[in-house]
Design a protein around this motif. Structure first.
Motif, PDB file in Angstrom:
ATOM      1  N   PHE A 174      22.479   4.334 -18.261  1.00 27.73           N
ATOM      2  CA  PHE A 174      21.205   5.045 -18.583  1.00 27.73           C
ATOM      3  C   PHE A 174      20.195   4.635 -19.545  1.00 27.73           C
ATOM      4  O   PHE A 174      19.071   4.477 -19.508  1.00 27.73           O
ATOM      5  N   LEU A 175      21.126   4.336 -20.727  1.00 22.96           N
ATOM      6  CA  LEU A 175      20.358   3.819 -21.965  1.00 22.96           C
ATOM      7  C   LEU A 175      19.686   2.603 -21.677  1.00 22.96           C
ATOM      8  O   LEU A 175      18.679   2.212 -22.443  1.00 22.96           O
ATOM      9  N   GLU A 176      20.459   1.902 -20.862  1.00 22.54           N
ATOM     10  CA  GLU A 176      19.990   0.345 -20.695  1.00 22.54           C
ATOM     11  C   GLU A 176      18.454   0.430 -19.762  1.00 22.54           C
ATOM     12  O   GLU A 176      17.643  -0.164 -19.851  1.00 22.54           O
ATOM     13  N   THR A 177      18.613   1.193 -18.679  1.00 20.19           N
ATOM     14  CA  THR A 177      17.746   1.043 -17.782  1.00 20.19           C
ATOM     15  C   THR A 177      16.568   1.678 -18.138  1.00 20.19           C
ATOM     16  O   THR A 177      15.369   1.273 -17.832  1.00 20.19           O
ATOM     17  N   ILE A 178      16.605   2.962 -18.807  1.00 15.75           N
ATOM     18  CA  ILE A 178      15.145   3.520 -19.150  1.00 15.75           C
ATOM     19  C   ILE A 178      14.408   2.949 -20.169  1.00 15.75           C
ATOM     20  O   ILE A 178      13.309   2.994 -20.253  1.00 15.75           O
ATOM     21  N   PHE A 179      15.174   1.823 -20.797  1.00 18.03           N
ATOM     22  CA  PHE A 179      14.042   1.287 -21.715  1.00 18.03           C
ATOM     23  C   PHE A 179      13.829  -0.159 -21.390  1.00 18.03           C
ATOM     24  O   PHE A 179      13.645  -1.184 -22.174  1.00 18.03           O
TER      25      PHE A 179
ATOM     26  N   ARG B 190       0.522   7.140 -22.478  1.00 18.74           N
ATOM     27  CA  ARG B 190       1.515   8.152 -22.406  1.00 18.74           C
ATOM     28  C   ARG B 190       2.763   7.993 -21.899  1.00 18.74           C
ATOM     29  O   ARG B 190       3.971   8.341 -22.263  1.00 18.74           O
ATOM     30  N   MET B 191       2.909   6.874 -21.185  1.00 19.51           N
ATOM     31  CA  MET B 191       3.978   5.808 -20.722  1.00 19.51           C
ATOM     32  C   MET B 191       4.980   5.577 -21.816  1.00 19.51           C
ATOM     33  O   MET B 191       6.202   5.762 -22.002  1.00 19.51           O
ATOM     34  N   GLU B 192       3.805   4.831 -22.980  1.00 20.56           N
ATOM     35  CA  GLU B 192       4.715   4.036 -24.078  1.00 20.56           C
ATOM     36  C   GLU B 192       5.020   5.364 -24.890  1.00 20.56           C
ATOM     37  O   GLU B 192       6.372   5.258 -25.483  1.00 20.56           O
ATOM     38  N   TYR B 193       4.576   6.458 -24.734  1.00 15.71           N
ATOM     39  CA  TYR B 193       5.078   7.584 -25.922  1.00 15.71           C
ATOM     40  C   TYR B 193       6.327   8.002 -25.525  1.00 15.71           C
ATOM     41  O   TYR B 193       7.381   8.251 -26.114  1.00 15.71           O
ATOM     42  N   ASN B 194       6.225   8.262 -24.046  1.00 19.31           N
ATOM     43  CA  ASN B 194       7.560   9.155 -23.616  1.00 19.31           C
ATOM     44  C   ASN B 194       8.699   7.900 -23.571  1.00 19.31           C
ATOM     45  O   ASN B 194      10.029   8.096 -23.770  1.00 19.31           O
ATOM     46  N   ARG B 195       8.555   6.659 -23.550  1.00 14.93           N
ATOM     47  CA  ARG B 195       9.424   5.692 -23.314  1.00 14.93           C
ATOM     48  C   ARG B 195       9.897   5.117 -24.620  1.00 14.93           C
ATOM     49  O   ARG B 195      11.175   4.855 -24.853  1.00 14.93           O
ATOM     50  N   ASP B 196       9.062   4.923 -25.599  1.00 15.97           N
ATOM     51  CA  ASP B 196       9.215   4.262 -26.985  1.00 15.97           C
ATOM     52  C   ASP B 196       9.322   5.409 -27.765  1.00 15.97           C
ATOM     53  O   ASP B 196      10.509   5.150 -28.917  1.00 15.97           O
ATOM     54  N   VAL B 197       8.619   6.441 -27.763  1.00 15.98           N
ATOM     55  CA  VAL B 197       8.807   7.301 -28.790  1.00 15.98           C
ATOM     56  C   VAL B 197       9.931   8.461 -28.640  1.00 15.98           C
ATOM     57  O   VAL B 197      10.719   8.708 -29.326  1.00 15.98           O
TER      58      VAL B 197
ATOM     59  N   ALA C 124      11.658  12.833 -20.811  1.00 15.54           N
ATOM     60  CA  ALA C 124      10.909  11.641 -20.799  1.00 15.54           C
ATOM     61  C   ALA C 124      10.896  10.970 -19.623  1.00 15.54           C
ATOM     62  O   ALA C 124       9.827  10.308 -19.067  1.00 15.54           O
ATOM     63  N   ALA C 125      12.084  10.920 -18.847  1.00  8.51           N
ATOM     64  CA  ALA C 125      12.294  10.333 -17.580  1.00  8.51           C
ATOM     65  C   ALA C 125      11.474  11.106 -16.602  1.00  8.51           C
ATOM     66  O   ALA C 125      11.127  10.394 -15.731  1.00  8.51           O
ATOM     67  N   ARG C 126      11.391  12.405 -16.346  1.00 10.20           N
ATOM     68  CA  ARG C 126      10.794  13.027 -15.706  1.00 10.20           C
ATOM     69  C   ARG C 126       9.066  12.772 -15.910  1.00 10.20           C
ATOM     70  O   ARG C 126       8.459  12.559 -14.781  1.00 10.20           O
ATOM     71  N   GLU C 127       8.710  12.814 -16.960  1.00 11.28           N
ATOM     72  CA  GLU C 127       7.220  12.365 -17.167  1.00 11.28           C
ATOM     73  C   GLU C 127       6.932  11.144 -16.718  1.00 11.28           C
ATOM     74  O   GLU C 127       5.824  10.712 -16.299  1.00 11.28           O
ATOM     75  N   LEU C 128       7.745  10.110 -16.913  1.00 10.10           N
ATOM     76  CA  LEU C 128       7.556   8.649 -16.722  1.00 10.10           C
ATOM     77  C   LEU C 128       7.464   8.512 -15.072  1.00 10.10           C
ATOM     78  O   LEU C 128       6.515   7.899 -14.531  1.00 10.10           O
ATOM     79  N   ASP C 129       8.359   9.380 -14.410  1.00 10.24           N
ATOM     80  CA  ASP C 129       8.120   9.308 -12.806  1.00 10.24           C
ATOM     81  C   ASP C 129       6.823   9.551 -12.536  1.00 10.24           C
ATOM     82  O   ASP C 129       6.140   8.837 -11.636  1.00 10.24           O
ATOM     83  N   SER C 130       6.298  10.821 -12.935  1.00  7.72           N
ATOM     84  CA  SER C 130       4.944  11.115 -12.624  1.00  7.72           C
ATOM     85  C   SER C 130       4.140  10.192 -13.057  1.00  7.72           C
ATOM     86  O   SER C 130       2.946   9.887 -12.291  1.00  7.72           O
ATOM     87  N   LEU C 131       4.113   9.718 -14.275  1.00  4.87           N
ATOM     88  CA  LEU C 131       3.012   8.775 -14.634  1.00  4.87           C
ATOM     89  C   LEU C 131       2.870   7.482 -14.116  1.00  4.87           C
ATOM     90  O   LEU C 131       1.723   6.938 -13.883  1.00  4.87           O
ATOM     91  N   GLU C 132       3.841   6.924 -13.578  1.00  7.88           N
ATOM     92  CA  GLU C 132       4.054   5.650 -12.931  1.00  7.88           C
ATOM     93  C   GLU C 132       3.561   5.781 -11.679  1.00  7.88           C
ATOM     94  O   GLU C 132       2.670   4.872 -11.192  1.00  7.88           O
ATOM     95  N   LEU C 133       3.412   6.983 -10.821  1.00  3.45           N
ATOM     96  CA  LEU C 133       2.896   7.101  -9.485  1.00  3.45           C
ATOM     97  C   LEU C 133       1.262   7.019  -9.780  1.00  3.45           C
ATOM     98  O   LEU C 133       0.628   6.402  -9.122  1.00  3.45           O
ATOM     99  N   GLU C 134       0.944   7.728 -10.732  1.00  5.79           N
ATOM    100  CA  GLU C 134      -0.547   7.832 -10.944  1.00  5.79           C
ATOM    101  C   GLU C 134      -0.910   6.458 -11.438  1.00  5.79           C
ATOM    102  O   GLU C 134      -2.153   6.028 -11.152  1.00  5.79           O
ATOM    103  N   TYR C 135      -0.321   5.823 -12.070  1.00 10.00           N
ATOM    104  CA  TYR C 135      -0.529   4.603 -12.726  1.00 10.00           C
ATOM    105  C   TYR C 135      -0.713   3.340 -11.543  1.00 10.00           C
ATOM    106  O   TYR C 135      -1.686   2.586 -11.578  1.00 10.00           O
TER     107      TYR C 135
END
Length: 397
Positions: free
Chosen positions: A3-8, A353-360, A57-68
C-alpha cells in the motif's frame, strides 16, 4: 508494504477571517511530544490517524484522476485537430464556417433582448449536463466549508485553552518546588536560631523544635499534594492537546480538499458561488425555451453541425460533439488558445490537488509511519500488521 509503495508511485474561495488562520489550516502537523508509544491505545490511535489520512487521500486521488483524464482528453483532441493534413483541416474549417454563418444568421433573425450573453449561454450549453450536479455539489461544499471553519475555530479555541491551562499548571509546579526550598531553608534557619538560644541562653527550646517541625511538615505536605495534583492534571492536559492536534489535522485535510473543490468548481463554471451558478443555469433553461422557437427555421445549422461531428468522429476525435459549441476555435487561433489555456488551468488545478493529496497528505502520513517504525523497532510488526489490514481494505493502492 504494498500500500505504501503503490500509492506513492510516480478560483474561488470564501474569504477567511485572517491570513494566519488560512495558513495554519493548510498545515498538517505531526507531534509525538506528548505521545506515549508504550501505551497501546495511544500508539494505535496515532498510527490509525495516519492511515485514515492516507485513506482520504486515496479516495480523493481516485476522483481527481478521472477528472484529470477527461480534461487531458480535451487537450489531446485540440492537438489531434491541429495536426490534421491541410486538406482535411480545410474541409473541417469549411463546415465550421457554415455553422458560424448559420449561427450569425440566426442571431440576426432572433434579435431580441436576452437575459444572458452568448458566451454565458455557450458555456452553460457545454456544461449543461453537469450544471445540476455542479449546483448541488457547490452548495454542499459551501455549507461544508462553513461547518469546517466553525470546527477549526472551535478546535483552535480549545487548543489555546489547553495550552493556557498547561502553562498555569507548569507555573504552579514551579512555585511549589520553590516554596518547598523556601520552607526547608526557613526550617534550617529556625533550627540554627533555636540551637543558638539553647546554647547561649540555656533556654528550653524543645517546644520550638516541635512547633517548627510540625509547621514545616504541614507546609511541605500541602505543597507536595498541590504539586502532585498539578502533575496528574498536566498529564491529562498533555494527552488532550495531543488528541486535539490529531483531530485538527483531520479537519485541516478536509478544509484544504473542500477549499480546492470550491476553487475548481468555480473555475470550471466561471462563477463565484452556488447562488450565481443556479441563477445562470435558470437563465440558461429559459434561454433554451426561447431559442427552441427558432430551431425549425435553422435546419441547415443542424445539418452542418452533424456533418462536423461526423467528420471529427471519422478522424477519431474523442469528444467531437463539444466542437459544435466552439467552432470559433477551429477558425480562430486566439479562440483555440483561450480554450487551451482554460483547460490547462483546470488541469493545473487538478494536478495541484493530486500532488497535495499524494505528496502532502498521504506522503507525510507515510513518512510518519515509516519514521515511527524506525524509531520504535519493537512495534514494527504491529505497525506492519495495521498497514496490511489497510491494504486488504484498499487493494488497489
Amino acid at each position: 508494504m504494498g500500500f505504501l509503495e503503490t500509492i506513492f508511485g510516480k478560483s474561488h474561495i470564501e474569504e477567511v477571517d485572517t491570513r494566519a488562520d488560512l495558513e495554519n489550516w493548510n498545515d498538517i502537523v505531526y507531534t509525538r511530544k506528548d505521545l506515549d508509544m508504550n501505551d497501546p491505545v495511544q500508539r494505535r490511535e496515532y498510527i490509525g490517524s495516519c492511515l485514515q489520512q492516507m485513506e482520504e487521500a486515496a479516495r480523493e486521488l481516485d476522483s481527481l484522476e478521472l477528472e484529470y483524464y477527461d480534461v487531458t482528453s480535451h487537450l489531446r483532441d485540440i492537438e489531434e485537430i491541429d495536426a490534421l493534413p491541410e486538406a482535411q483541416r480545410m474541409e473541417i474549417n469549411e463546415c465550421a464556417q457554415k455553422i458560424l454563418d448559420s449561427e450569425q444568421q440566426r442571431e440576426k433573425f432572433s434579435r431580441r433582448k436576452s437575459k444572458m450573453t452568448e458566451d454565458e449561454y455557450e458555456r452553460m450549453e457545454r456544461l449543461a449536463g453537469e450544471a445540476k450536479g455542479g449546483i448541488k455539489k457547490l452548495a454542499e461544499a459551501e455549507d461544508y466549508q462553513k461547518k469546517i471553519k466553525s470546527d477549526l475555530k472551535r478546535l483552535d479555541g480549545e487548543h489555546q485553552a489547553y495550552l493556557y491551562r498547561q502553562e498555569e499548571l507548569e507555573r504552579t509546579m514551579d512555585s511549589c518546588k520553590k516554596l518547598i526550598i523556601v520552607v526547608a531553608v526557613t526550617l534550617a534557619v529556625i533550627f540554627v536560631v533555636l540551637m543558638v538560644l539553647h546554647i547561649m541562653l540555656r533556654l528550653n527550646v524543645t517546644y520550638g523544635y516541635m512547633v517548627s517541625v510540625l509547621l514545616a511538615a504541614l507546609s511541605l505536605t500541602l505543597l507536595f499534594i498541590n504539586n502532585s495534583n498539578a502533575e496528574v492534571e498536566l498529564k491529562g492536559v498533555n494527552k488532550s492537546i495531543s488528541r486535539l492536534i490529531m483531530l485538527q489535522n483531520q479537519v485541516k485535510i478536509r478544509y484544504v480538499n473542500n477549499t480546492n473543490l470550491l476553487d475548481y468548481l468555480c473555475l470550471k463554471f466561471r462563477v463565484n458561488n452556488a447562488k450565481e451558478l443556479k441563477s445562470l443555469y435558470g437563465k440558461y433553461l429559459q434561454e433554451v425555451k426561447e431559442r427552441e422557437a427558432y430551431e425549425d427555421a435553422q435546419k441547415n445549422l443542424d445539418v452542418n453541425q452533424k456533418d462536423l461531428v461526423y467528420m471529427l468522429r471519422r478522424l477519431r476525435i474523442k469528444d467531437p460533439e463539444i466542437w459544435v459549441h466552439q467552432v470559433e476555435a477551429l477558425l480562430s487561433h486566439n479562440e483555440e488558445v483561450e480554450i487551451r489555456h482554460s483547460l490547462n488551468v483546470q488541469r493545473q488545478s487538478l494536478r495541484r490537488r493530486m500532488e497535495y493529496n499524494r505528496d502532502v497528505v498521504a506522503g507525510n502520513a507515510k513518512r510518519e509511519i515509516e519514521d515511527m517504525a524506525k524509531l520504535y523497532p519493537e512495534y514494527t510488526q504491529e505497525i506492519l500488521d495495521m498497514v496490511s489490514r489497510y491494504e486488504e481494505k484498499y487493494p488497489a493502492f
